[in-house]
Design a protein around this motif. Structure first.
Motif, PDB file in Angstrom:
ATOM      1  N   GLU A  61       7.130  -0.582   5.138  1.00  0.00           N
ATOM      2  CA  GLU A  61       8.212  -0.386   4.185  1.00  0.00           C
ATOM      3  C   GLU A  61       8.967  -1.685   3.903  1.00  0.00           C
ATOM      4  O   GLU A  61       9.400  -1.924   2.775  1.00  0.00           O
ATOM      5  CB  GLU A  61       9.181   0.681   4.703  1.00  0.00           C
ATOM      6  N   SER A  62       9.081  -2.529   4.902  1.00  0.00           N
ATOM      7  CA  SER A  62       9.842  -3.759   4.766  1.00  0.00           C
ATOM      8  C   SER A  62       9.204  -4.785   3.829  1.00  0.00           C
ATOM      9  O   SER A  62       9.884  -5.701   3.364  1.00  0.00           O
ATOM     10  CB  SER A  62      10.074  -4.398   6.140  1.00  0.00           C
ATOM     11  N   VAL A  63       7.915  -4.643   3.556  1.00  0.00           N
ATOM     12  CA  VAL A  63       7.232  -5.606   2.694  1.00  0.00           C
ATOM     13  C   VAL A  63       6.749  -4.990   1.392  1.00  0.00           C
ATOM     14  O   VAL A  63       6.232  -5.711   0.526  1.00  0.00           O
ATOM     15  CB  VAL A  63       6.041  -6.276   3.415  1.00  0.00           C
ATOM     16  N   LYS A  64       6.916  -3.711   1.235  1.00  0.00           N
ATOM     17  CA  LYS A  64       6.456  -3.018   0.043  1.00  0.00           C
ATOM     18  C   LYS A  64       7.093  -3.617  -1.209  1.00  0.00           C
ATOM     19  O   LYS A  64       8.302  -3.808  -1.274  1.00  0.00           O
ATOM     20  CB  LYS A  64       6.769  -1.531   0.155  1.00  0.00           C
ATOM     21  N   GLY A  65       6.259  -3.904  -2.185  1.00  0.00           N
ATOM     22  CA  GLY A  65       6.740  -4.495  -3.418  1.00  0.00           C
ATOM     23  C   GLY A  65       6.776  -6.008  -3.402  1.00  0.00           C
ATOM     24  O   GLY A  65       6.935  -6.636  -4.458  1.00  0.00           O
ATOM     25  N   ARG A  66       6.652  -6.605  -2.229  1.00  0.00           N
ATOM     26  CA  ARG A  66       6.682  -8.059  -2.103  1.00  0.00           C
ATOM     27  C   ARG A  66       5.335  -8.638  -1.679  1.00  0.00           C
ATOM     28  O   ARG A  66       4.998  -9.749  -2.070  1.00  0.00           O
ATOM     29  CB  ARG A  66       7.746  -8.491  -1.090  1.00  0.00           C
ATOM     30  N   PHE A  67       4.596  -7.893  -0.865  1.00  0.00           N
ATOM     31  CA  PHE A  67       3.300  -8.351  -0.367  1.00  0.00           C
ATOM     32  C   PHE A  67       2.176  -7.559  -1.014  1.00  0.00           C
ATOM     33  O   PHE A  67       2.330  -6.369  -1.317  1.00  0.00           O
ATOM     34  CB  PHE A  67       3.191  -8.162   1.151  1.00  0.00           C
ATOM     35  N   THR A  68       1.042  -8.212  -1.193  1.00  0.00           N
ATOM     36  CA  THR A  68      -0.137  -7.553  -1.726  1.00  0.00           C
ATOM     37  C   THR A  68      -1.358  -7.921  -0.895  1.00  0.00           C
ATOM     38  O   THR A  68      -1.637  -9.104  -0.698  1.00  0.00           O
ATOM     39  CB  THR A  68      -0.393  -7.950  -3.187  1.00  0.00           C
ATOM     40  N   ILE A  69      -2.065  -6.921  -0.410  1.00  0.00           N
ATOM     41  CA  ILE A  69      -3.290  -7.158   0.344  1.00  0.00           C
ATOM     42  C   ILE A  69      -4.480  -6.895  -0.573  1.00  0.00           C
ATOM     43  O   ILE A  69      -4.462  -5.968  -1.383  1.00  0.00           O
ATOM     44  CB  ILE A  69      -3.357  -6.274   1.613  1.00  0.00           C
ATOM     45  N   SER A  70      -5.498  -7.714  -0.455  1.00  0.00           N
ATOM     46  CA  SER A  70      -6.690  -7.555  -1.278  1.00  0.00           C
ATOM     47  C   SER A  70      -7.909  -8.016  -0.496  1.00  0.00           C
ATOM     48  O   SER A  70      -7.789  -8.676   0.537  1.00  0.00           O
ATOM     49  CB  SER A  70      -6.559  -8.343  -2.583  1.00  0.00           C
ATOM     50  N   GLY A  83       5.206 -12.718  -1.408  1.00  0.00           N
ATOM     51  CA  GLY A  83       6.191 -13.250  -2.328  1.00  0.00           C
ATOM     52  C   GLY A  83       7.590 -12.822  -1.932  1.00  0.00           C
ATOM     53  O   GLY A  83       7.775 -11.932  -1.100  1.00  0.00           O
ATOM     54  N   SER A  84       8.571 -13.456  -2.550  1.00  0.00           N
ATOM     55  CA  SER A  84       9.978 -13.164  -2.255  1.00  0.00           C
ATOM     56  C   SER A  84      10.235 -13.160  -0.753  1.00  0.00           C
ATOM     57  O   SER A  84      10.881 -12.260  -0.209  1.00  0.00           O
ATOM     58  CB  SER A  84      10.384 -11.818  -2.862  1.00  0.00           C
TER      59      SER A  84
END
Length: 120
Positions: A61-70, A83-84
């Motif tokens: 929850e703490s990184v949702k919207g800021r981090f992206t895993i691929s 990011g951010s």
């Protein structure tokens, strides 16, 4: 046994971004899931993000919207675009790989970790 190597950590200012990379090699043939964990000083290791199957992802929850895993479509590799960034994101980031050998036997491994430091 699987060899896991991470890269991309470093020092950034708050609000900046980093891209972490993780690649697996050795006896692994395919993956079931690849995950990023992090551990801050004095804290337990926690799950940050994971990707499984085709592209099923989960985030803390703490990184949702800021981090992206691929993942890479052609090789056993995973990336974490951060990011951010905030100072509380500081810690050692570890990659974990869960997969199978060519014969279908389970195999898993951890990377050595890469340091991420976010300054204010």
């Amino acid at each position: 046994q699987v060899h896991v190597v991470e890269s991309g950590g470093g020092l950034v200012q708050a609000g900046g971004s980093l891209r972490l990379s993780c690649a697996a090699s050795g006896s692994i043939f395919s993956y079931n899931a690849m995950s990023w964990y992090r551990q801050a000083p004095g804290q337990q290791r926690e799950l940050v993000a994971s990707i499984a199957g085709e592209s099923s992802t989960d985030y803390a929850e703490s990184v949702k919207g800021r981090f992206t895993i691929s993942r890479d479509n052609a090789k056993i590799a995973v990336y974490l675009q951060m990011g951010s960034l905030k100072p509380e994101d500081t810690g050692v980031y570890y990659c974990h790989v869960d997969g199978t050998t060519a014969g279908g036997s389970p195999v898993e491994g951890w990377g050595q970790g890469t340091q991420v430091t976010v300054s204010s």
